[in-house]
Design a protein around this motif. Structure first.
Motif, PDB file in Angstrom:
ATOM      1  N   MET A   9       0.843  -1.200   0.000  1.00 38.31           N
ATOM      2  CA  MET A   9       0.000   0.000   0.000  1.00 38.31           C
ATOM      3  C   MET A   9       0.875   1.246   0.000  1.00 38.31           C
ATOM      4  O   MET A   9       1.907   1.307   0.666  1.00 38.31           O
ATOM      5  N   GLY A  10       0.446   2.263  -0.746  1.00 35.52           N
ATOM      6  CA  GLY A  10       1.158   3.534  -0.743  1.00 35.52           C
ATOM      7  C   GLY A  10       0.500   4.507   0.208  1.00 35.52           C
ATOM      8  O   GLY A  10      -0.380   4.154   0.998  1.00 35.52           O
ATOM      9  N   ASP A  11       0.925   5.750   0.150  1.00 32.79           N
ATOM     10  CA  ASP A  11       0.292   6.785   0.971  1.00 32.79           C
ATOM     11  C   ASP A  11      -1.130   7.044   0.480  1.00 32.79           C
ATOM     12  O   ASP A  11      -1.469   6.808  -0.683  1.00 32.79           O
ATOM     13  N   THR A  12      -1.966   7.550   1.384  1.00 32.55           N
ATOM     14  CA  THR A  12      -3.359   7.841   1.066  1.00 32.55           C
ATOM     15  C   THR A  12      -3.568   9.340   0.971  1.00 32.55           C
ATOM     16  O   THR A  12      -3.037  10.114   1.770  1.00 32.55           O
ATOM     17  N   HIS A  13      -4.362   9.760  -0.028  1.00 26.68           N
ATOM     18  CA  HIS A  13      -4.610  11.181  -0.251  1.00 26.68           C
ATOM     19  C   HIS A  13      -6.107  11.420  -0.424  1.00 26.68           C
ATOM     20  O   HIS A  13      -6.874  10.502  -0.714  1.00 26.68           O
ATOM     21  N   ARG A  14      -6.519  12.684  -0.250  1.00 26.74           N
ATOM     22  CA  ARG A  14      -7.914  13.066  -0.404  1.00 26.74           C
ATOM     23  C   ARG A  14      -8.127  13.655  -1.800  1.00 26.74           C
ATOM     24  O   ARG A  14      -7.329  14.468  -2.270  1.00 26.74           O
ATOM     25  N   ILE A  15      -9.214  13.244  -2.433  1.00 26.32           N
ATOM     26  CA  ILE A  15      -9.591  13.789  -3.735  1.00 26.32           C
ATOM     27  C   ILE A  15     -10.930  14.486  -3.581  1.00 26.32           C
ATOM     28  O   ILE A  15     -11.904  13.891  -3.109  1.00 26.32           O
ATOM     29  N   ARG A  16     -10.984  15.740  -3.979  1.00 29.25           N
ATOM     30  CA  ARG A  16     -12.239  16.508  -3.941  1.00 29.25           C
ATOM     31  C   ARG A  16     -12.699  16.759  -5.373  1.00 29.25           C
ATOM     32  O   ARG A  16     -11.923  17.218  -6.215  1.00 29.25           O
ATOM     33  N   PRO A  30     -17.948  20.108  -9.819  1.00 27.28           N
ATOM     34  CA  PRO A  30     -18.696  21.005  -8.922  1.00 27.28           C
ATOM     35  C   PRO A  30     -19.644  20.274  -7.991  1.00 27.28           C
ATOM     36  O   PRO A  30     -20.578  20.882  -7.462  1.00 27.28           O
ATOM     37  N   VAL A  31     -19.432  18.980  -7.751  1.00 24.50           N
ATOM     38  CA  VAL A  31     -20.401  18.185  -6.987  1.00 24.50           C
ATOM     39  C   VAL A  31     -20.066  18.113  -5.501  1.00 24.50           C
ATOM     40  O   VAL A  31     -20.841  17.574  -4.705  1.00 24.50           O
ATOM     41  N   GLU A  32     -18.897  18.622  -5.108  1.00 26.27           N
ATOM     42  CA  GLU A  32     -18.492  18.680  -3.707  1.00 26.27           C
ATOM     43  C   GLU A  32     -18.516  17.306  -3.041  1.00 26.27           C
ATOM     44  O   GLU A  32     -19.040  17.124  -1.946  1.00 26.27           O
ATOM     45  N   LEU A  33     -17.920  16.330  -3.719  1.00 27.46           N
ATOM     46  CA  LEU A  33     -17.736  14.992  -3.165  1.00 27.46           C
ATOM     47  C   LEU A  33     -16.262  14.773  -2.881  1.00 27.46           C
ATOM     48  O   LEU A  33     -15.395  15.278  -3.610  1.00 27.46           O
ATOM     49  N   GLU A  34     -15.974  13.989  -1.844  1.00 28.09           N
ATOM     50  CA  GLU A  34     -14.593  13.660  -1.519  1.00 28.09           C
ATOM     51  C   GLU A  34     -14.435  12.164  -1.343  1.00 28.09           C
ATOM     52  O   GLU A  34     -15.339  11.479  -0.846  1.00 28.09           O
ATOM     53  N   ILE A  35     -13.277  11.650  -1.777  1.00 25.36           N
ATOM     54  CA  ILE A  35     -12.931  10.252  -1.544  1.00 25.36           C
ATOM     55  C   ILE A  35     -11.475  10.191  -1.099  1.00 25.36           C
ATOM     56  O   ILE A  35     -10.738  11.172  -1.214  1.00 25.36           O
ATOM     57  N   GLU A  36     -11.093   9.019  -0.586  1.00 26.41           N
ATOM     58  CA  GLU A  36      -9.693   8.746  -0.292  1.00 26.41           C
ATOM     59  C   GLU A  36      -9.143   7.819  -1.364  1.00 26.41           C
ATOM     60  O   GLU A  36      -9.848   6.931  -1.853  1.00 26.41           O
ATOM     61  N   VAL A  37      -7.897   8.014  -1.734  1.00 24.16           N
ATOM     62  CA  VAL A  37      -7.284   7.169  -2.754  1.00 24.16           C
ATOM     63  C   VAL A  37      -5.869   6.804  -2.333  1.00 24.16           C
ATOM     64  O   VAL A  37      -5.112   7.645  -1.850  1.00 24.16           O
ATOM     65  N   ASP A  38      -5.544   5.536  -2.495  1.00 21.79           N
ATOM     66  CA  ASP A  38      -4.182   5.063  -2.256  1.00 21.79           C
ATOM     67  C   ASP A  38      -3.350   5.287  -3.513  1.00 21.79           C
ATOM     68  O   ASP A  38      -3.876   5.205  -4.629  1.00 21.79           O
ATOM     69  N   ALA A  60      -2.902   9.472  -7.712  1.00 20.95           N
ATOM     70  CA  ALA A  60      -2.694  10.718  -6.972  1.00 20.95           C
ATOM     71  C   ALA A  60      -1.501  10.586  -6.038  1.00 20.95           C
ATOM     72  O   ALA A  60      -1.371   9.583  -5.317  1.00 20.95           O
ATOM     73  N   TYR A  61      -0.640  11.603  -6.036  1.00 19.75           N
ATOM     74  CA  TYR A  61       0.524  11.617  -5.150  1.00 19.75           C
ATOM     75  C   TYR A  61       0.484  12.827  -4.207  1.00 19.75           C
ATOM     76  O   TYR A  61       1.504  13.198  -3.613  1.00 19.75           O
ATOM     77  N   SER A  62      -0.714  13.413  -4.082  1.00 17.32           N
ATOM     78  CA  SER A  62      -0.965  14.474  -3.110  1.00 17.32           C
ATOM     79  C   SER A  62      -2.476  14.615  -3.010  1.00 17.32           C
ATOM     80  O   SER A  62      -3.221  13.991  -3.782  1.00 17.32           O
ATOM     81  N   ASP A  63      -2.958  15.410  -2.077  1.00 18.44           N
ATOM     82  CA  ASP A  63      -4.377  15.764  -2.108  1.00 18.44           C
ATOM     83  C   ASP A  63      -4.648  16.517  -3.408  1.00 18.44           C
ATOM     84  O   ASP A  63      -3.812  17.314  -3.867  1.00 18.44           O
TER      85      ASP A  63
END
Length: 350
Positions: free
Chosen positions: A1-8, A11-19, A83-86
């Motif tokens: 597993m790599g680091d986990t980042h937030r994806i926003r 215009p739908v204002e949804l967020e997920i986490e991605v490894d 993704a390698y950052s938020d």
């Protein structure tokens, strides 16, 4: 597993986490968020989005799906993006209701219970679930079927509906040398186990729509349309449905009695098979009320002068889908009313 980042997503204002080791699209599926997608192989551009902020790197993809100049401007394919950052990403194509009402991915163990030749090169594969006991999906969606002994997969639509989710049917075209379909020529047998993953796809009936439904299909592309038709019968839908199905010859047609039976249970149903290489078919002899000759997209073009108020469902070989999209564009059909899953048999990459 790599680091986990937030994806926003905007215009739908949804967020997920991605490894870092998974694509953004796969991370969304895992968390029950249905982003717009098609081939999931970097070939079709359905998941193309715009990176507003953050660090994304992409696996190899086709420049037909994302041109070099688009990548330089900040566009990305979510099915190939890590993704390698938020990050903050603007979605270009999306259905907000679908986004928030997705079915989370499931891992399934199944057993083959029937293999039936439908034509000389199309097979019905039926499986029953071993674990879990039921499969949650929407009519018209598809699954990844894992190639035994490998971590590779091929994607096939379910022809069944969720009401019988313990038993699934796939309609598959055999290709010479096909990594999975080739196994259906004798290597796979009743009793063998298969692993599945899914569901995927947005080839689903929109619950809040009362528009006419026009289906255009060919070959094994009947599978998701059959699922939709069976579902419409189950819910007692009164929506008019016109189904155009393309084949080369009369010998390539199948499930005609099944389609007639479904049509009898729908309020307003028209089925028109179109034969591209046979002009001598006796429709009455086959029990078909109305048939035509020529490429299926040309038949639709002649018979449907105005499709601007219809919901369109396409499934078939990529050349058929491409031709249908050109025809529908020419008729002024809005892209948000066109639903399709475009599968490929090979994955050219550049």
């Amino acid at each position: 597993m790599g680091d986990t980042h937030r994806i926003r997503f905007e215009p739908v204002e949804l967020e997920i986490e991605v490894d870092e080791n998974e694509t953004i699209l796969d991370a969304a599926f895992r968390q029950g968020v249905s982003l717009m997608h098609g081939c999931r192989e970097g070939q079709c551009s359905a998941c193309k989005s715009f990176l507003l902020d953050g660090d994304i790197q992409m696996d190899r993809y086709s420049t037909f799906a994302l041109a070099d100049y688009e990548s330089e401007e900040g566009y990305v394919l979510l099915c190939k993006s890590h993704a390698y950052s938020d990050c903050e990403i603007e979605l270009i194509n999306f259905d907000e209701d679908e986004l928030r009402n997705a079915v989370p991915l499931q891992q399934l163990r199944t057993r083959i219970v029937a293999l039936t030749d439908l034509t000389h090169d199309i097979v019905s594969l039926e499986v029953e679930l071993i674990e879990p006991a039921a499969y949650t999906f929407k009519p018209g969606q598809y699954s990844d079927v894992m190639i035994p002994g490998t971590e590779e997969h091929r994607s096939f639509s379910m022809a069944t509906t969720p009401t019988d989710s313990g038993r699934l049917q796939f309609i598959i075209k055999r290709y010479p040398g096909g990594r999975f379909s080739g196994l259906l020529a004798g290597e796979l047998a009743v009793g063998d186990e298969l692993r599945l993953r899914g569901p995927y796809g947005s080839f689903t009936v929109k619950k809040d729509s009362e528009r006419d439904i026009v289906c255009i299909g060919g070959g094994a592309g009947m599978a998701p349309i059959l699922s939709l038709l069976r579902h419409l019968v189950e819910i007692g839908s009164a929506r008019p449905v016109h189904y155009y199905y393309g084949a080369r010859t009369a010998a390539d047609l199948f499930y005609l009695p099944e389609l007639a039976r479904l049509g009898d249970q729908l309020t307003d149903f028209t089925f028109v098979p179109a034969l591209s290489e046979d002009t001598t078919a006796d429709w009455a002899e086959m029990g078909v009320a109305d048939g035509d000759f020529g490429f299926v997209t040309d038949v639709v073009d002649r018979r449907e002068p105005d499709l601007t108020e219809s919901e369109i469902y396409l499934c078939g070989p990529p050349p058929m889908v491409d031709a249908a999209m050109r025809m529908l564009d020419g008729k002024g059909v809005a892209r948000e009313r066109i639903h399709f899953d475009k599968f490929t048999t090979t994955i050219p990459q550049t």
